[in-house]
Design a protein around this motif. Sequence first.
Motif, mmCIF file in Angstrom:
data_model
loop_
_atom_site.group_PDB
_atom_site.id
_atom_site.type_symbol
_atom_site.label_atom_id
_atom_site.label_comp_id
_atom_site.label_asym_id
_atom_site.label_seq_id
_atom_site.Cartn_x
_atom_site.Cartn_y
_atom_site.Cartn_z
ATOM 1 N N GLY A 57 45.043 43.760 24.341
ATOM 2 C CA GLY A 57 46.121 42.942 24.587
ATOM 3 C C GLY A 57 46.611 43.111 26.079
ATOM 4 O O GLY A 57 47.081 41.882 26.634
ATOM 5 N N GLN A 58 46.797 44.124 26.607
ATOM 6 C CA GLN A 58 47.163 44.431 27.859
ATOM 7 C C GLN A 58 46.276 43.970 28.908
ATOM 8 O O GLN A 58 46.940 43.166 29.943
ATOM 9 C CB GLN A 58 47.279 46.093 28.053
ATOM 10 N N LEU A 59 45.022 44.018 28.839
ATOM 11 C CA LEU A 59 44.183 43.338 29.920
ATOM 12 C C LEU A 59 44.239 41.879 29.727
ATOM 13 O O LEU A 59 44.247 41.263 30.721
ATOM 14 C CB LEU A 59 42.830 44.232 29.635
ATOM 15 N N ALA A 60 44.411 41.275 28.582
ATOM 16 C CA ALA A 60 44.398 39.908 28.417
ATOM 17 C C ALA A 60 45.764 39.309 29.127
ATOM 18 O O ALA A 60 45.767 38.507 29.712
ATOM 19 C CB ALA A 60 44.248 39.681 26.991
ATOM 20 N N LEU A 61 46.615 40.107 28.831
ATOM 21 C CA LEU A 61 48.179 39.742 29.520
ATOM 22 C C LEU A 61 47.953 39.825 31.102
ATOM 23 O O LEU A 61 48.320 38.908 31.674
ATOM 24 C CB LEU A 61 49.179 40.641 28.878
ATOM 25 N N GLU A 62 47.547 40.942 31.563
ATOM 26 C CA GLU A 62 47.173 40.943 33.003
ATOM 27 C C GLU A 62 46.320 39.940 33.498
ATOM 28 O O GLU A 62 46.586 39.206 34.417
ATOM 29 C CB GLU A 62 46.428 42.539 33.183
ATOM 30 N N ASP A 63 45.286 39.536 32.744
ATOM 31 C CA ASP A 63 44.461 38.608 33.309
ATOM 32 C C ASP A 63 45.193 37.118 33.365
ATOM 33 O O ASP A 63 45.181 36.386 34.202
ATOM 34 C CB ASP A 63 43.314 38.361 32.561
ATOM 35 N N GLN A 64 45.964 36.931 32.406
ATOM 36 C CA GLN A 64 46.828 35.792 32.263
ATOM 37 C C GLN A 64 48.035 35.505 33.486
ATOM 38 O O GLN A 64 47.944 34.546 34.086
ATOM 39 C CB GLN A 64 47.800 35.658 30.840
ATOM 40 N N TYR A 65 48.677 36.543 33.761
ATOM 41 C CA TYR A 65 49.438 36.645 34.807
ATOM 42 C C TYR A 65 48.974 36.504 36.022
ATOM 43 O O TYR A 65 49.139 35.895 37.040
ATOM 44 C CB TYR A 65 50.210 37.890 34.892
ATOM 45 N N SER A 66 47.496 37.110 36.250
ATOM 46 C CA SER A 66 46.620 37.269 37.580
ATOM 47 C C SER A 66 46.203 35.708 37.802
ATOM 48 O O SER A 66 46.657 35.134 38.998
ATOM 49 C CB SER A 66 45.676 37.911 37.436
ATOM 50 N N HIS A 67 46.031 35.197 36.686
ATOM 51 C CA HIS A 67 45.383 33.504 36.815
ATOM 52 C C HIS A 67 46.689 32.753 37.080
ATOM 53 O O HIS A 67 46.637 31.794 37.944
ATOM 54 C CB HIS A 67 44.927 33.036 35.548
ATOM 55 N N GLN A 68 47.706 32.959 36.360
ATOM 56 C CA GLN A 68 49.117 32.216 36.923
ATOM 57 C C GLN A 68 49.585 32.330 38.403
ATOM 58 O O GLN A 68 49.623 31.361 39.185
ATOM 59 C CB GLN A 68 50.194 32.591 35.977
ATOM 60 N N LEU A 69 49.545 33.535 38.822
ATOM 61 C CA LEU A 69 49.870 33.863 40.184
ATOM 62 C C LEU A 69 49.048 33.415 41.301
ATOM 63 O O LEU A 69 49.380 32.800 42.198
ATOM 64 C CB LEU A 69 50.126 35.350 40.372
#
Length: 178
Positions: A57-69
Amino acid sequence: MLKKIVIIGPESTGKSNLCSALARHYKTGWCPEYARSYLMENGKDYTYEDLLVIAKGQLALEDQYSHQLRSAGMSPLFIDTDMYVMKVWCEFVFNKCHRFILDAIAARRYDLYLLCNTDLPWVQDALREYPDPETREELFRIYRSLLIDQQTPWVEIKGLGTNRIRAAIKAVDGLLNS
């Protein structure tokens, strides 16, 4: 190019507050710690298997925020927790670590780690487990050892109030201006 800065350290060392303050200062985003929402939703009596779910879940959240930024052309991304934290948590509580977490540590790349010192006063909340100073210091030493033995630059962050934030800004500026 998106720079990723991870804030790690023992419980109650100001990681989330530091992420938030840095994101405001640099007018960018920060990725929260997935474990908090997971444990609030599922209860704080977790198992070894729960830690694998939390790590994913942490990695998925990190990937989501990375993509948004990246999509918004913003940088850096401040990340509250990474797989080193998951490794320490697994090994400290269960004396073993999931292969997935170890593989993620090897595969993921970050630009800077900020290691939060235990010099902040302990603040109890519903999820924290280790209030005693000896355990907090032991965990801090474990995190410091992990950072010493890897290639990404890191800076220890200490001090109270604005001194802590200023130390973190100085470290981030050093990365961004290099």
